[in-house]
Each structure stands twice: as C-alpha cells, then as structure tokens.
Design a protein around this motif. Structure first.
Motif, PDB file in Angstrom:
ATOM      1  N   CYS A  55       1.101  -1.237   0.129  1.00 47.62           N
ATOM      2  CA  CYS A  55       0.112   0.132  -0.467  1.00 47.62           C
ATOM      3  C   CYS A  55       0.872   1.149  -0.044  1.00 47.62           C
ATOM      4  O   CYS A  55       0.866   1.751   0.751  1.00 47.62           O
ATOM      5  N   MET A  56       1.898   1.450  -0.851  1.00 45.33           N
ATOM      6  CA  MET A  56       3.031   2.626  -0.989  1.00 45.33           C
ATOM      7  C   MET A  56       2.304   2.787  -2.073  1.00 45.33           C
ATOM      8  O   MET A  56       1.402   2.886  -2.926  1.00 45.33           O
ATOM      9  N   LYS A  57       2.951   4.435  -2.380  1.00 50.74           N
ATOM     10  CA  LYS A  57       2.262   5.293  -3.413  1.00 50.74           C
ATOM     11  C   LYS A  57       2.343   4.476  -5.196  1.00 50.74           C
ATOM     12  O   LYS A  57       1.490   4.933  -5.594  1.00 50.74           O
ATOM     13  N   SER A  58       3.447   4.193  -4.870  1.00 47.17           N
ATOM     14  CA  SER A  58       4.142   3.803  -6.373  1.00 47.17           C
ATOM     15  C   SER A  58       2.983   2.507  -6.806  1.00 47.17           C
ATOM     16  O   SER A  58       3.043   1.561  -6.248  1.00 47.17           O
ATOM     17  N   PRO A  59       1.922   2.834  -7.594  1.00 43.85           N
ATOM     18  CA  PRO A  59       0.937   2.240  -8.133  1.00 43.85           C
ATOM     19  C   PRO A  59       1.475   0.700  -8.936  1.00 43.85           C
ATOM     20  O   PRO A  59       0.943  -0.082  -9.002  1.00 43.85           O
ATOM     21  N   GLY A  60       2.818   0.809  -9.186  1.00 40.30           N
ATOM     22  CA  GLY A  60       3.225  -0.402  -9.820  1.00 40.30           C
ATOM     23  C   GLY A  60       3.394  -1.903  -9.116  1.00 40.30           C
ATOM     24  O   GLY A  60       3.720  -1.475  -7.149  1.00 40.30           O
ATOM     25  N   PRO A  61       4.242  -3.272  -9.159  1.00 38.81           N
ATOM     26  CA  PRO A  61       4.960  -3.359  -8.458  1.00 38.81           C
ATOM     27  C   PRO A  61       6.284  -3.329  -7.343  1.00 38.81           C
ATOM     28  O   PRO A  61       5.932  -1.819  -7.656  1.00 38.81           O
ATOM     29  N   ALA A  62       6.212  -3.804  -6.083  1.00 35.83           N
ATOM     30  CA  ALA A  62       7.044  -3.336  -5.539  1.00 35.83           C
ATOM     31  C   ALA A  62       7.948  -3.843  -5.074  1.00 35.83           C
ATOM     32  O   ALA A  62       7.084  -4.935  -4.222  1.00 35.83           O
ATOM     33  N   LYS A  63       9.283  -3.908  -4.448  1.00 34.78           N
ATOM     34  CA  LYS A  63       9.846  -5.518  -4.130  1.00 34.78           C
ATOM     35  C   LYS A  63      10.271  -4.656  -2.470  1.00 34.78           C
ATOM     36  O   LYS A  63      10.830  -3.802  -2.386  1.00 34.78           O
ATOM     37  N   LEU A  64       9.753  -5.617  -1.788  1.00 43.57           N
ATOM     38  CA  LEU A  64       9.718  -5.274  -0.369  1.00 43.57           C
ATOM     39  C   LEU A  64       9.838  -6.327   0.250  1.00 43.57           C
ATOM     40  O   LEU A  64      10.095  -7.788   0.044  1.00 43.57           O
ATOM     41  N   PHE A  65      10.120  -7.136   1.536  1.00 46.15           N
ATOM     42  CA  PHE A  65      10.785  -7.479   2.376  1.00 46.15           C
ATOM     43  C   PHE A  65       9.044  -7.998   3.021  1.00 46.15           C
ATOM     44  O   PHE A  65       7.728  -7.602   3.261  1.00 46.15           O
ATOM     45  N   ALA A  66       8.811  -9.734   2.903  1.00 47.42           N
ATOM     46  CA  ALA A  66       7.653 -10.480   3.011  1.00 47.42           C
ATOM     47  C   ALA A  66       7.725 -11.094   4.728  1.00 47.42           C
ATOM     48  O   ALA A  66       8.539 -11.802   4.808  1.00 47.42           O
ATOM     49  N   PRO A  67       6.947 -10.613   5.443  1.00 46.57           N
ATOM     50  CA  PRO A  67       7.643 -10.901   6.342  1.00 46.57           C
ATOM     51  C   PRO A  67       7.075 -12.519   6.499  1.00 46.57           C
ATOM     52  O   PRO A  67       7.792 -13.450   7.595  1.00 46.57           O
ATOM     53  N   ARG A  68       5.703 -12.670   6.617  1.00 47.77           N
ATOM     54  CA  ARG A  68       5.719 -14.538   6.493  1.00 47.77           C
ATOM     55  C   ARG A  68       6.796 -15.579   5.033  1.00 47.77           C
ATOM     56  O   ARG A  68       6.695 -16.341   5.284  1.00 47.77           O
ATOM     57  N   ARG A  69       7.318 -14.920   4.525  1.00 50.35           N
ATOM     58  CA  ARG A  69       8.486 -15.104   3.885  1.00 50.35           C
ATOM     59  C   ARG A  69      10.071 -15.066   4.463  1.00 50.35           C
ATOM     60  O   ARG A  69      10.688 -15.979   4.368  1.00 50.35           O
ATOM     61  N   ALA A  91      -2.030  -2.949  -3.375  1.00 53.14           N
ATOM     62  CA  ALA A  91      -3.597  -3.384  -2.987  1.00 53.14           C
ATOM     63  C   ALA A  91      -5.419  -3.139  -3.600  1.00 53.14           C
ATOM     64  O   ALA A  91      -4.729  -1.855  -4.807  1.00 53.14           O
ATOM     65  N   PRO A  92      -6.070  -3.770  -4.457  1.00 57.24           N
ATOM     66  CA  PRO A  92      -7.050  -3.366  -4.032  1.00 57.24           C
ATOM     67  C   PRO A  92      -7.470  -1.808  -3.712  1.00 57.24           C
ATOM     68  O   PRO A  92      -6.993  -1.199  -3.033  1.00 57.24           O
ATOM     69  N   PRO A  93      -7.655  -1.135  -4.951  1.00 54.09           N
ATOM     70  CA  PRO A  93      -8.688   0.452  -4.040  1.00 54.09           C
ATOM     71  C   PRO A  93      -8.797   0.147  -3.035  1.00 54.09           C
ATOM     72  O   PRO A  93      -8.511   1.866  -2.555  1.00 54.09           O
ATOM     73  N   ARG A  94      -9.812   0.218  -2.792  1.00 50.69           N
ATOM     74  CA  ARG A  94     -10.232   0.586  -1.347  1.00 50.69           C
ATOM     75  C   ARG A  94      -9.823  -0.185  -0.629  1.00 50.69           C
ATOM     76  O   ARG A  94     -10.072   0.726   0.603  1.00 50.69           O
ATOM     77  N   ILE A  95      -9.311  -0.964  -0.667  1.00 55.54           N
ATOM     78  CA  ILE A  95      -8.036  -1.243   0.892  1.00 55.54           C
ATOM     79  C   ILE A  95      -6.728  -0.796   0.702  1.00 55.54           C
ATOM     80  O   ILE A  95      -6.844   0.626   1.502  1.00 55.54           O
ATOM     81  N   TYR A  96      -6.686  -0.082  -0.041  1.00 54.58           N
ATOM     82  CA  TYR A  96      -5.749   1.274  -0.537  1.00 54.58           C
ATOM     83  C   TYR A  96      -6.355   1.950   0.233  1.00 54.58           C
ATOM     84  O   TYR A  96      -5.721   3.066   0.872  1.00 54.58           O
ATOM     85  N   ALA A  97      -7.456   3.047  -0.243  1.00 53.85           N
ATOM     86  CA  ALA A  97      -7.609   3.635   0.445  1.00 53.85           C
ATOM     87  C   ALA A  97      -8.125   3.577   1.826  1.00 53.85           C
ATOM     88  O   ALA A  97      -7.462   5.417   2.253  1.00 53.85           O
ATOM     89  N   PHE A  98      -8.765   2.840   2.171  1.00 52.87           N
ATOM     90  CA  PHE A  98      -8.949   2.497   3.807  1.00 52.87           C
ATOM     91  C   PHE A  98      -7.476   2.621   4.086  1.00 52.87           C
ATOM     92  O   PHE A  98      -7.558   3.799   5.183  1.00 52.87           O
ATOM     93  N   LEU A  99      -6.707   2.255   3.738  1.00 51.83           N
ATOM     94  CA  LEU A  99      -4.983   2.423   4.476  1.00 51.83           C
ATOM     95  C   LEU A  99      -4.215   3.554   4.463  1.00 51.83           C
ATOM     96  O   LEU A  99      -3.607   3.977   5.316  1.00 51.83           O
ATOM     97  N   GLU A 100      -4.842   4.414   3.305  1.00 48.90           N
ATOM     98  CA  GLU A 100      -4.575   6.021   3.081  1.00 48.90           C
ATOM     99  C   GLU A 100      -4.805   6.311   4.185  1.00 48.90           C
ATOM    100  O   GLU A 100      -3.994   7.951   5.047  1.00 48.90           O
ATOM    101  N   VAL A 101      -6.013   6.755   3.907  1.00 44.16           N
ATOM    102  CA  VAL A 101      -7.216   7.833   5.065  1.00 44.16           C
ATOM    103  C   VAL A 101      -6.338   7.070   6.569  1.00 44.16           C
ATOM    104  O   VAL A 101      -6.496   8.106   7.705  1.00 44.16           O
ATOM    105  N   LEU A 102      -6.357   5.756   6.861  1.00 46.30           N
ATOM    106  CA  LEU A 102      -6.224   5.510   8.399  1.00 46.30           C
ATOM    107  C   LEU A 102      -4.912   6.277   8.594  1.00 46.30           C
ATOM    108  O   LEU A 102      -5.041   6.233   9.734  1.00 46.30           O
ATOM    109  N   ARG A 103      -3.641   6.374   7.956  1.00 44.83           N
ATOM    110  CA  ARG A 103      -2.020   6.772   7.749  1.00 44.83           C
ATOM    111  C   ARG A 103      -2.876   8.129   8.469  1.00 44.83           C
ATOM    112  O   ARG A 103      -1.759   9.230   9.334  1.00 44.83           O
ATOM    113  N   ALA A 104      -3.607   8.937   7.390  1.00 44.78           N
ATOM    114  CA  ALA A 104      -3.968  10.239   7.465  1.00 44.78           C
ATOM    115  C   ALA A 104      -4.618  11.231   8.488  1.00 44.78           C
ATOM    116  O   ALA A 104      -4.051  11.779   8.896  1.00 44.78           O
ATOM    117  N   VAL A 105      -5.683  10.773   8.978  1.00 43.66           N
ATOM    118  CA  VAL A 105      -6.469  11.021  10.089  1.00 43.66           C
ATOM    119  C   VAL A 105      -5.480  11.226  11.630  1.00 43.66           C
ATOM    120  O   VAL A 105      -5.941  11.526  12.128  1.00 43.66           O
TER     121      VAL A 105
END
Length: 417
Positions: free
Chosen positions: A99-113, A122-136
């Motif tokens: 759920c980073m600003k860049s819409p394309g694929p991102a190479k990041l540390f995957a905790p479960r792996r 993430a899908p738009p609504r999930i991205y929007a939800f986390l974006e707002v949670l961070r913001a407010v």
C-alpha cells in the motif's frame, strides 16, 4: 462504474453516521499496556486496541476491482484469482500486497516468507482505507517519530541506525505498507503459537468476513516472573529427552496450560468488521478459526511495516534492549492517544472520497510527518450534498468522477477541429 456506486450505496446503511468515525478502545481498560516475551531489560510491551465497523469492512470486501467481490468460489475457479498472488499456505490462501504510493509492483520484505518478494498494490478500496487511516492519525505517528528521534541522544551509531529504520517508516507510507491477505474455508483449525517479526512492531489486523479468535499470553508488569509450571528435569534422563523437556520448560506456547496461568491468557473473538492494533512482535499468540464455507469465508488482512530487504533481514528476529525501548515508545503513544480518544478508524465518507480520486487518476499522497507538522493536509471530504446522500446521490457522484476526464477529452478534440 454502476457496480461501484451500488456497492457503496449498500454499504451506507445509515448516512447520518458518515461523519462519525469509530474510535479505537483498550481491550482491557485496567491494563492499557501489557507485556510479553523477555528482552534485555524486561518484557516487551504492547498496547492492545480494538474497533468495529462492519459497514466499512463490507465496503472494502465488495470492491469490484478486488478479488473478494461476488462469489468467492467462482473467483477462485477463475483465471483472475492467481493474478492477485494467492498461494496455498498453512491450510489457507495467502497473498502479499503493498500500500505504497507507487501503483506498480514493489520489492519489499515479506514477513511471512522472511525474505524479499515482489508485491502488487492492494485493491483500490483497501489502499484508500489504509491511506486514510495513516492520514487521519498523522499527529500520533508524528509524535512517535519525534520521540524516536529524541531517543537517539548519546546512542551508538548502530543503535541510531536501528532507530532510524522505524522513525523513517513512520514518516512515510511504510506504516501498514505491507498487507498479508489470508483467505480460508473449512472446519475448525488452530495455528501454532508464535511471535511475529519486527515488522509487526506496529501491527493492524482486519477481519473482512468470517470468525476467528486471537489467543494472547500476556503479563501485567515489565518484570513479571514466568508462569511456566513445567516440573524440574531429572538429571538421570537421557540427553535427548532432557533437551525436549527443556524446550517445554522455557516455552511460551499459549496452547500449553503448563506455560501460562489462566489469568494470563486472553482470548479475543474477531468477527466481520473487527480491527485491532497491537505489537505481536512482543507478544506470544496464536489464532483459531471457526468452521466456515465459501458463502462466508474467513478473510483477514495483517498490515505491517514495509521495509526493504536489508532492513527486514536486519531487524526481523532482533530482540535487544534498543528494540524493547522502541516498542515502549510505540506502545505508550498508542495507549495515550487511545486514552485521549484520538486514535480512530477512517469514516466511510473519507474512504469513498479517496477512492473517487483514485478513479480520477490522482493518487493522493500520504501526509508525512513533515507535512502534518506544517498543517498543509486536509482530511478528504465530499461536497456537503454528499454528506446527506442516499444511494442514488452517491451513484451520481461516483459516475461524475469518471465522466469528468471523458468530458475534458471531448472538449480538447472539439477545440482541435
């Protein structure tokens, strides 16, 4: 487009509640901070906060651009399911999104792996939800980052670089930037007892559907003695037998009744709409799942810090004195913000507003700590007419969001003639 509007209208069962977001609360008001596994200098601390908002979780689940809309059984059988990165793991389907600003694929540390992985957004609504949670809640993250920076005084270079990893993550969209998605259907099932890695130092768990129970072993004081009651190991036993018994003697398994007194075990049932914030990096825990089928599958999301490969490998299994002090700052700020009534969920209105901007192609930037201090971020808001909207008005609003770019394009073509 009509599908999005209809889903949004259905989710708004009570339009008057749009402006009243749900606030997080302490699961145990008498123990706002609990303590878990041993670190140098004491047990690791964690706040344990919860909020419930079934309507907004249903809205996230019913995103027609995501993998959960409609019949899940049909979705899994379609060619679209693998495109979201799902794979079978621990008797359930799992995927890693960012759920980073860049819409394309991102190479990041995957905790479960415990390794780096390429993740799609993430899908738009999930991205929007986390974006707002961070913001407010930006002021809370800002306060944490400032406290971490102040902690660096008279520290070694190695300790400062460790603190910087988390202080910087709080200043960016790395907070809740990696999402582990879990989908399950089947009979009752329990996962082994465990502690998460350091990416769960500040962790958000969300239940979109289904029921599960989080079992946590916790103490009430930083220096509480262990409650493990496994008997002493006789010296005459063979070495291999003694080794196995020693593992149990020092175990923190929450399913083992000899490891914990009943008063130290907390079971919290999570239903559709539940969200919690905690630090499972410090706390031994396990999850049990209730029986479910494709008509009501268990869908949960675990949101953690997004770290790069080097950062993730360095801190994931690290539990030293500096990490305990970082956890103290995180837990104390969460507890204080909750006590003041400041830490809250996004409202559905705010999520719809950010999703609308995504549909227009203008992805909003996360208000970083610096921008929050400058006061140049405003909460996303719909026009006043939308605050009083019924389903039909919301449908027109979202349709207009898509129609606007088309009208602009038509106007340009007309001017060229």
């Amino acid at each position: 487009m009509l599908c999005i509007a209809a889903a949004g209208a259905a989710a708004i069962a009570n339009p008057e509640r749009l402006g009243a977001p749900i606030k997080f609360r302490h699961v145990d008001e008498h123990a706002p901070i609990v303590f878990g596994t041993e670190f140098p200098g004491g047990r690791g601390p964690s706040a344990f906060l919860m909020a419930e908002d079934p309507s907004i979780m249903k809205y996230l689940k019913d995103d027609p651009r995501g993998p959960f809309w409609g019949s899940l059984e049909e979705r899994q059988e379609s060619k679209l399911w693998p495109t979201w990165g799902f794979e079978k793991d621990e008797q359930m389907w799992k995927a890693d999104w960012h759920c980073m600003k860049s819409p394309g694929p991102a190479k990041l540390f995957a905790p479960r792996r415990a390794d780096v992985a390429t993740m799609q957004q993430a899908p738009p609504r999930i991205y929007a939800f986390l974006e707002v949670l961070r913001a407010v809640n930006a002021d809370i993250w800002s306060s944490m980052a400032q406290a971490l920076q102040a902690m660096k005084a008279e520290r070694s270079e190695e300790a400062c670089s460790l603190i910087d990893i988390f202080a910087t993550a709080l200043e960016k969209d790395s907070l809740f930037g990696v999402v582990e998605v879990q989908v399950r259907q089947g009979g009752e099932h329990g996962l082994p007892s465990h502690k998460d890695g350091a990416t769960s130092l500040l962790h958000l768990g969300i239940s979109l559907s289904g029921n599960r129970t989080l079992r946590m072993g916790r103490y009430t004081r930083r220096h509480s003695p262990s409650t493990n009651t496994h008997p002493p190991i006789p010296e005459r036993l063979p070495w291999k037998t003694r080794k196995n018994l020693m593992e149990k003697q020092y175990s923190e398994d929450v399913w083992d009744h000899c490891c914990w007194h009943s008063s130290n075990i907390v079971d919290t049932r999570m239903t559709a709409g539940s969200a919690y914030i905690s630090s499972p990096y410090c706390i031994e825990h396990a999850v049990s799942y209730e029986s479910c089928d494709f008509s009501n599958p268990m869908i949960a999301m675990q949101c953690r810090f997004a770290l790069d490969a080097l950062e993730g490998e360095r801190v994931n299994d690290l539990r030293d004195g500096t990490m305990r002090e970082i956890a103290e700052i995180v837990s104390s700020h969460l507890a204080a913000a909750t006590q003041r009534g400041e830490l809250r969920m996004p409202s559905l209105q705010e999520v719809v507003a950010v999703e609308r901007r995504l549909l227009q192609g203008t992805i909003p930037k996360t208000p970083t700590v610096r921008r929050a201090r400058a006061g140049n971020w405003r909460r996303p808001a719909l026009p006043q007419t939308a605050l009083r909207c019924e389903g039909g008005a919301l449908r027109l609003l979202l349709a207009a969001a898509v129609a606007a770019p088309i009208c602009k394009l038509a106007a340009r073509r007309s001017s060229r003639r």
